[in-house]
Design a protein around this motif. Structure first.
Motif, mmCIF file in Angstrom:
data_model
loop_
_atom_site.group_PDB
_atom_site.id
_atom_site.type_symbol
_atom_site.label_atom_id
_atom_site.label_comp_id
_atom_site.label_asym_id
_atom_site.label_seq_id
_atom_site.Cartn_x
_atom_site.Cartn_y
_atom_site.Cartn_z
ATOM 1 N N PHE A 1 79.742 0.912 -54.416
ATOM 2 C CA PHE A 1 79.086 -0.033 -54.762
ATOM 3 C C PHE A 1 78.175 -0.506 -56.392
ATOM 4 N N THR A 2 77.397 -1.483 -56.611
ATOM 5 C CA THR A 2 77.150 -2.134 -57.729
ATOM 6 C C THR A 2 75.892 -1.029 -57.551
ATOM 7 N N ASP A 3 75.447 -1.640 -58.757
ATOM 8 C CA ASP A 3 74.418 -1.188 -59.660
ATOM 9 C C ASP A 3 72.862 -1.440 -58.597
ATOM 10 N N TYR A 4 73.101 -2.662 -58.157
ATOM 11 C CA TYR A 4 71.873 -2.919 -57.356
ATOM 12 C C TYR A 4 72.109 -3.223 -55.897
ATOM 13 N N MET A 5 71.011 -3.522 -55.495
ATOM 14 C CA MET A 5 71.267 -3.855 -54.051
ATOM 15 C C MET A 5 69.888 -4.934 -53.745
ATOM 16 N N LEU A 6 70.000 -5.721 -52.558
ATOM 17 C CA LEU A 6 68.878 -6.928 -52.494
ATOM 18 C C LEU A 6 68.322 -6.250 -50.938
ATOM 19 N N VAL A 7 67.399 -5.511 -51.087
ATOM 20 C CA VAL A 7 66.196 -5.896 -49.667
ATOM 21 C C VAL A 7 65.232 -6.107 -49.645
ATOM 22 N N CYS A 8 65.110 -6.597 -47.867
ATOM 23 C CA CYS A 8 63.983 -7.362 -47.430
ATOM 24 C C CYS A 8 63.520 -7.167 -46.212
ATOM 25 N N ASP A 9 62.085 -5.981 -46.083
ATOM 26 C CA ASP A 9 62.196 -6.072 -44.970
ATOM 27 C C ASP A 9 60.775 -7.374 -43.672
ATOM 28 N N PHE A 10 61.065 -6.651 -42.615
ATOM 29 C CA PHE A 10 60.398 -7.734 -41.903
ATOM 30 C C PHE A 10 59.258 -6.904 -40.822
ATOM 31 N N LYS A 11 57.989 -7.374 -40.980
ATOM 32 C CA LYS A 11 57.105 -6.335 -40.944
ATOM 33 C C LYS A 11 55.974 -7.320 -40.440
ATOM 34 N N ASN A 12 55.092 -7.109 -39.431
ATOM 35 C CA ASN A 12 54.068 -7.709 -38.514
ATOM 36 C C ASN A 12 54.292 -8.334 -38.554
ATOM 37 N N GLY A 13 55.870 -9.388 -38.328
ATOM 38 C CA GLY A 13 56.392 -10.601 -37.661
ATOM 39 C C GLY A 13 56.586 -11.779 -38.538
ATOM 40 N N ALA A 14 56.749 -10.850 -39.910
ATOM 41 C CA ALA A 14 56.936 -12.003 -41.179
ATOM 42 C C ALA A 14 57.536 -10.956 -42.557
ATOM 43 N N TRP A 15 58.315 -11.923 -42.615
ATOM 44 C CA TRP A 15 59.301 -10.937 -43.562
ATOM 45 C C TRP A 15 58.379 -11.002 -45.329
ATOM 46 N N GLU A 16 58.677 -9.976 -45.350
ATOM 47 C CA GLU A 16 58.039 -9.436 -46.882
ATOM 48 C C GLU A 16 58.713 -10.012 -47.667
ATOM 49 N N LYS A 17 58.481 -9.903 -49.164
ATOM 50 C CA LYS A 17 59.051 -10.528 -50.468
ATOM 51 C C LYS A 17 60.262 -9.425 -50.587
ATOM 52 N N PRO A 18 61.230 -9.983 -51.163
ATOM 53 C CA PRO A 18 62.699 -9.419 -51.609
ATOM 54 C C PRO A 18 62.497 -8.809 -52.762
ATOM 55 N N VAL A 19 63.090 -7.730 -52.487
ATOM 56 C CA VAL A 19 63.303 -6.744 -53.832
ATOM 57 C C VAL A 19 64.855 -7.259 -53.829
ATOM 58 N N ILE A 20 65.492 -7.079 -55.483
ATOM 59 C CA ILE A 20 66.546 -6.583 -55.741
ATOM 60 C C ILE A 20 66.359 -5.126 -56.963
ATOM 61 N N LYS A 21 67.030 -3.912 -56.972
ATOM 62 C CA LYS A 21 66.868 -2.972 -57.080
ATOM 63 C C LYS A 21 67.942 -2.148 -56.797
ATOM 64 N N PRO A 22 67.993 -1.290 -57.497
ATOM 65 C CA PRO A 22 69.125 -0.009 -57.761
ATOM 66 C C PRO A 22 69.379 0.390 -56.302
ATOM 67 N N TYR A 23 70.443 0.415 -56.731
ATOM 68 C CA TYR A 23 71.176 1.247 -55.074
ATOM 69 C C TYR A 23 70.660 2.350 -55.317
ATOM 70 N N GLU A 24 69.945 2.566 -53.805
ATOM 71 C CA GLU A 24 69.781 3.739 -53.237
ATOM 72 C C GLU A 24 69.471 4.174 -51.657
ATOM 73 N N PRO A 25 69.041 5.153 -51.599
ATOM 74 C CA PRO A 25 69.659 5.375 -50.216
ATOM 75 C C PRO A 25 67.945 5.149 -49.461
ATOM 76 N N PHE A 26 68.844 5.056 -47.771
ATOM 77 C CA PHE A 26 67.102 4.113 -46.955
ATOM 78 C C PHE A 26 66.164 5.683 -46.738
ATOM 79 N N THR A 27 65.688 5.744 -46.462
ATOM 80 C CA THR A 27 64.303 6.168 -45.661
ATOM 81 C C THR A 27 64.225 6.080 -44.834
ATOM 82 N N LEU A 28 64.628 6.755 -43.445
ATOM 83 C CA LEU A 28 64.496 6.024 -41.844
ATOM 84 C C LEU A 28 63.819 7.310 -40.620
ATOM 85 N N ASP A 29 62.884 6.700 -40.308
ATOM 86 C CA ASP A 29 61.898 8.283 -38.922
ATOM 87 C C ASP A 29 63.278 8.611 -37.774
ATOM 88 N N PRO A 30 63.642 9.916 -37.348
ATOM 89 C CA PRO A 30 65.137 9.957 -36.848
ATOM 90 C C PRO A 30 64.617 8.964 -35.304
#
Lengths: 355, 355
Positions: free
Chosen positions: A33-62
């Motif tokens: 995979f390349t150096d960057y990824m695009l991430v945009c979270d949806f919370k409280n009924g709305a899309w947050e500001k998208p971010v282009i950031k270094p490719y990195e793992p997700f941290t998620l509740d089990p």
């Protein structure tokens, strides 16, 4: 980044690039995979500001719902570099539209166009050096959305993550593809999620495909689940049959994915003077056509390989090898399609979109 | 932990417990988790040593196959505390066996018995204080497995994570449950993964269920996808129909989950002298039985509520309310079943297993 984009996207710079560690001549599909990824979270009924950031793992509740209830969809797309070092996406609005159809069917929020389309453009633009020139080289694009809300009650999540990751790809020769026609296992139900690019559609295919592999077949041709008489998809691709000089492919339905390559091949074939009929082909019809010599070609159609010629098929106890053919439709259509994708021939359809 | 267990499981102690922050009188289902979880990863073709450790997030690559291809399965089980403070699981070997059947169907590795069964015992034993006495209180147990290998090629993962998380639960009154009989959407295909507790089966139900909710129905009764004439499951539960004094429930198949509560209710009903027939009930038959007064009860059967009485059903344009009934089979069977689960009555079936 342009100032317009800076107001729409956050950007976190990577300290280093992995690009010099990559052997572009020996890429296996979907592992680098390349150096960057695009991430945009949806919370409280709305899309947050998208971010282009270094490719990195997700941290998620089990208990994140994607782990338990499969609320996950994706798209597969490619970008290509032309001889002027411009990078082009192929029909991204088709993927955008299908992504949001999948979202609705999986009870997930639709992704705004600026996040998906502008996000793709920005991300790919940043990673242009990962797209190599020359036919066969491409950048595989994987937009996906997962349910990240926690809690093990079987209800739709209230929180989602949209993400795009990029993987440089080389064309590969898949070898002789022999297929097994499904007479027991199925891919999709009537009124189910087969038309969505939903994660759950794929894991269900792994076991029947493994059984087929063990018998010496590379893929399964799926049939309708109720009668197993209608030919529907080949593995994770749409499928075309050439009987005499007409191409046949099944109509899309709630069982069959509305493939972008499929619909593009239909248009391209018509332009090239090839007769195309969109209708169900029956297994019996295929066997008969193979036996009387009118079956000339079978090929899968998808983003990864554009077309994948199939050399023979097994149905129940009988294996039928297709004749070798010169001037095949599949080779001609692949040539024409890739010429459009790599901007070698004029794109009369307006399918290519510059990054 | 016993020394035998110490050799089989690693243990990482939590610094603190969340238990005093939990309002056990006001629990919503599946949102609160205990202090520990069991985790066991499968890598390089083998299961690693399982570890019981503090509940904490997973860190996974964005290309992890669970996010893209839905390779994910789970089980739902409960443990109950009796008046002597002993904790009992209900038929855990049934869940263990079904879990591994789901694993095979999703092309995932089977989990060894010592990891699943001994793991559950150790984990629950450690968390005994989270299981409250008294009917209605229980510990919901969620074993699950996800594909954690990275790479976006649509093939089975080579790496998996088995995990068990625990959530204290209270019985809840679900209110009047009105159901909509599906005449378009479906849950499962013939030859598909409907019999597996696969993540992808659940997300596909969210949208049709949302549409039903919007029309005032709490659940959907699923029908066979080919003809929509056979009644199959109610929401995420198996379903029983009482016509006159006989209980009917559909046979399990590759479309219908082999529910532990379902099979236990069949045995229990027979012991209680109630006639049970395992056969498909047709929608037309149900409507006719409702109209001629022979339809007495409909109820869902599942781990969460044991039985969930259904008060009425809509089919196409007609809503039919069921009569109120005294001495209902559902209430009687729920009483008998929970008496076994809480060790109030003798467990003549040998279903309960001490932690």
């Amino acid at each position: 980044m342009s100032s317009d984009i800076q107001t729409k996207f956050d950007f976190i710079k990577a300290n280093t690039s992995k690009i010099n560690e990559v052997d572009f001549e020996n890429l296996t599909f979907g592992n680098v995979f390349t150096d960057y990824m695009l991430v945009c979270d949806f919370k409280n009924g709305a899309w947050e500001k998208p971010v282009i950031k270094p490719y990195e793992p997700f941290t998620l509740d089990p208990s994140a719902k994607v782990f338990h209830y499969g609320q996950a969809i994706f798209e597969g797309m490619k970008a290509y570099k032309d001889e002027n070092d411009d990078v082009w996406m192929f029909r991204p609005y088709e993927n955008f539209s299908r992504f949001n159809k999948s979202a609705v069917r999986l009870c997930m929020p639709e992704v705004p166009e600026y996040v998906f389309i502008d996000g793709l453009k920005e991300l790919i633009n940043l990673e242009k050096s990962w797209v190599k020139k020359g036919k066969g080289n491409s950048l595989y694009i994987r937009p996906f959305m997962i349910a990240i809300g926690s809690g093990v009650i079987a209800q739709p999540s209230t929180q989602y993550r949209f993400c795009v990751i990029l993987s440089p790809a080389k064309s590969y020769y898949s070898g002789d593809v022999k297929v097994l026609i499904a007479d027991y296992y199925s891919r999709a139900a009537n009124g189910g999620i087969g038309a969505a690019k939903a994660a759950g559609n794929y894991s269900g295919q792994f076991y029947p495909t493994k059984l087929a592999n063990e018998q010496g077949f590379q893929q399964v041709i799926w049939t309708d689940d109720a009668t197993h008489t209608k030919l529907e998809e080949a593995g994770t691709m749409n499928v075309f049959f050439r009987i005499n000089d007409t191409l046949y492919t099944a109509p899309t339905s709630d069982r069959i994915l509305d493939g972008v390559t499929r619909k593009s091949l239909i248009d391209l074939a018509k332009r090239e003077g090839i007769a195309v009929e969109v209708r169900s082909v029956l297994v019996d019809e295929l066997v008969e056509a193979a036996k009387n010599g009118s079956l000339k070609e079978i090929f899968g159609a998808g983003t990864a390989a554009v077309v994948s010629p199939i050399s023979g098929f097994q149905y129940k106890d009988e294996y039928i090898e297709l004749p070798k053919i010169e001037n095949s439709f599949s080779a001609h259509l692949k040539e024409k399609m890739t010429n459009i994708q790599y901007k070698i021939e004029e794109d009369t359809f307006g399918w290519t979109v510059k990054v």
